[in-house]
Design an enzyme around this catalytic site. Structure first.
Site, short mmCIF file in Angstrom:
data_model
loop_
_atom_site.label_atom_id
_atom_site.label_comp_id
_atom_site.label_asym_id
_atom_site.label_seq_id
_atom_site.Cartn_x
_atom_site.Cartn_y
_atom_site.Cartn_z
CG LEU A 120 -14.03 0.20 17.99
CD1 LEU A 120 -15.45 0.80 18.29
CD2 LEU A 120 -13.27 -0.62 18.86
N GLY A 121 -12.10 -1.47 13.67
CA GLY A 121 -12.39 -2.00 12.48
C GLY A 121 -12.08 -3.47 12.26
CE LYS A 181 -3.62 -2.04 2.66
NZ LYS A 181 -3.94 -2.23 4.10
N GLY A 186 -9.40 -5.45 12.67
CA GLY A 186 -8.69 -5.39 13.74
C GLY A 186 -9.44 -4.42 14.87
CG ASP A 212 -18.33 -6.38 6.20
OD1 ASP A 212 -17.73 -5.76 5.52
OD2 ASP A 212 -19.46 -5.64 6.53
CG HIS A 259 -4.53 -1.03 16.03
ND1 HIS A 259 -5.78 -1.55 16.58
CD2 HIS A 259 -4.44 -1.29 14.74
CE1 HIS A 259 -6.17 -2.29 15.57
NE2 HIS A 259 -5.55 -2.40 14.46
NE ARG A 266 -6.63 -10.15 14.23
CZ ARG A 266 -5.99 -8.98 13.99
NH1 ARG A 266 -5.65 -8.40 14.98
NH2 ARG A 266 -6.04 -8.26 12.89
P1 AMP Z 1 -11.25 -1.18 8.92
O1 AMP Z 1 -10.82 -2.50 9.23
O2 AMP Z 1 -10.87 -0.10 9.72
O3 AMP Z 1 -11.15 -0.87 7.40
O4 AMP Z 1 -13.02 -1.50 9.08
C1 AMP Z 1 -13.58 -2.63 8.58
C2 AMP Z 1 -14.88 -2.77 9.41
O5 AMP Z 1 -15.76 -1.72 9.37
C3 AMP Z 1 -15.90 -3.77 8.54
O6 AMP Z 1 -16.23 -4.67 9.46
C4 AMP Z 1 -16.81 -3.06 8.13
O7 AMP Z 1 -18.09 -3.81 7.91
C5 AMP Z 1 -17.07 -1.84 8.94
N1 AMP Z 1 -17.68 -0.64 8.58
C6 AMP Z 1 -17.56 0.14 7.56
N2 AMP Z 1 -18.43 0.84 7.28
C7 AMP Z 1 -19.49 0.78 8.32
C8 AMP Z 1 -20.71 1.17 8.52
N3 AMP Z 1 -21.35 2.36 7.64
N4 AMP Z 1 -21.47 0.90 9.43
C9 AMP Z 1 -21.05 -0.23 10.03
N5 AMP Z 1 -19.59 -0.83 9.94
C10 AMP Z 1 -18.91 -0.32 8.96
#
Ligand code: AMP
Length: 408
Positions: A214-215, A16, A217, A288, A185, A246
């Protein structure tokens, strides 16, 4: 001289990148290459073009990271779609490096010694450090005269005190193998904490902040007076909050019990806790969060359960970090779920009046994917949503380290 910083994040089969103009903090170009090592690697390139941006997607054989980085350089300098004229228009290169061990308490100018340190930490981050190092070495071969800086994901957490990072195992686990909480992080938590202070117009050194990244990870971090004093990830990025796949915190005896019952090898067990657990494992539907939310709305019980467990764990960490800091001024939500999910933020912040958290429902709905204050005007704790920007933090650190070097 132009202050363009190239930020590189090299994974096992991906690179990236982002080229950032630090004179005005603007993105000049960005993108990623997937399937490095394959005949049909895919390149997504986003670049400044006139007053806006354009995108291209292409595919070609890219055998190694070196060819990937070479391709990126050529795209950046291309006759038609290039954004810089000469390789000298890149001031420095900042690499995301996952593990810096105990030695690297901040970003480092890359030297032979620093490369050896990254190598020495391969045992601690086998999925990341080898590829981060490959990216550094590829740049050394391609553009040997350029300044390179390593920005470690673990560095921000090196201020965590000893009574917090040592596990209650025989002390030899730490002294012999370096088993302790390192945290990850760090670049994201550091960015959102400093940005929150900046937005509030208050000195970071006077604030008690909890940052929730909160992603896919996920981790929480207690930032007191600008320093990380605790974080939920530990020796590896597996502990703490529930994540996409995880498990986060569990009783370690569960692993022994399952290995015994199902005759799982250590590798099989590792796959279960890293890739088959978390939101995916509980819901049985997806990792997701958006999909799980949809399923829950349609009445899928285990999806609702996954969301409930996810939110409850975050709430518990907020409570424990408020205790660890003897108070809380700012609560920040960041990364895909934290920035976007109105529902999740609402769940986490409900029944938290004892801590002084009073969410404003309308503000919460208003701010998705943007910076904003989502607490009520008289809430004791300011609750914010804040898109993370690890690339900007890496670029800023790269510029700072190169600047310090030039001043010596
Ligand atoms: P990241 O790792 O930061 O890219 O976050 C990915 C996570 O964010 C996944 O579980 C997505 O489903 C969640 N996500 C992204 N957009 C939304 C949204 N509008 N509402 C709820 N969750 C979201």
């Amino acid at each position: 001289m132009k202050k363009n910083i190239l930020i590189l994040n090299c994974g096992s089969s991906s690179v990236k990148y982002e080229l950032m103009d630090m004179d005005n903090s603007g993105i000049v170009a960005s993108g990623f290459i997937e399937r490095v090592g394959m005949e049909d690697a895919v390149i997504h390139h986003h670049y400044r073009c006139g007053d806006g941006y354009s995108d291209i997607k292409t595919s070609k054989s890219i055998p190694r990271h070196r060819e990937a980085i070479e391709f990126i350089m050529n795209l950046l300098m291309d006759d038609e779609i290039g954004v810089i004229e000469d390789i000298k228009d890149i001031y420095g290169i900042g690499h995301r490096v996952v593990h810096g061990g105990e030695k690297h308490i901040e970003s480092a100018y890359i030297t032979g010694e620093v490369k050896q340190d990254i190598k020495d930490c391969i045992d601690l981050a086998p999925l990341h450090n080898p590829h981060n190092l490959t990216g550094i070495e590829a740049c050394e071969k391609l553009i040997p005269d350029h300044h390179q800086v390593a920005v470690f994901d673990t560095a921000f957490h090196q201020t965590i005190p000893r009574h917090t990072y040592i596990y209650a195992l025989p002390y030899e686990a730490y002294s012999k193998y370096g088993i302790r909480k390192y945290g990850f992080h760090g670049t994201s938590h550091q960015y959102v904490a400093s940005r929150a202070a900046e937005m509030l117009g208050k000195p970071l050194e006077k604030l008690k902040i909890i940052s929730c990244h909160l992603g896919n990870g996920a981790s929480a971090c207690a930032v007191k007076e600008g320093k990380s004093i605790d974080t939920s990830m530990g020796f590896t990025p597996l502990s703490g909050l529930v994540m996409g796949t995880r498990c986060g915190d569990i009783d370690p005896a569960v692993l022994l019990y399952l290995m015994n019952k199902e005759a799982f090898s250590a590798h099989e067990m590792s796959v279960i806790i890293n890739r088959h657990s978390g939101l995916f494992g509980i819901s049985g539907v997806s990792r997701d969060f958006r999909e799980i939310l949809e399923q829950a709305k349609e009445g899928h019980d285990r999806s609702q359960l996954a969301i409930d467990i996810f939110a409850y764990r975050i709430k518990k960490y907020i409570g424990s970090y408020a205790a660890a800091m003897n108070g809380l001024d700012v609560l920040v939500f960041t990364a895909g779920i934290g920035e976007n999910s109105v529902e999740l933020r609402d769940m986490v912040c409900s029944e938290m009046e004892y801590l002084g958290i009073d969410l404003d429902r309308k503000r919460n709905e208003k701010y998705t994917g943007t910076e904003g204050i989502i607490s009520a005007a008289d809430s004791k704790v300011t609750v914010m949503t804040l898109p993370t920007d690890e690339e900007f933090m890496i670029a800023r650190e790269t510029l700072r380290i190169i600047g310090e070097l030039k001043n010596v």
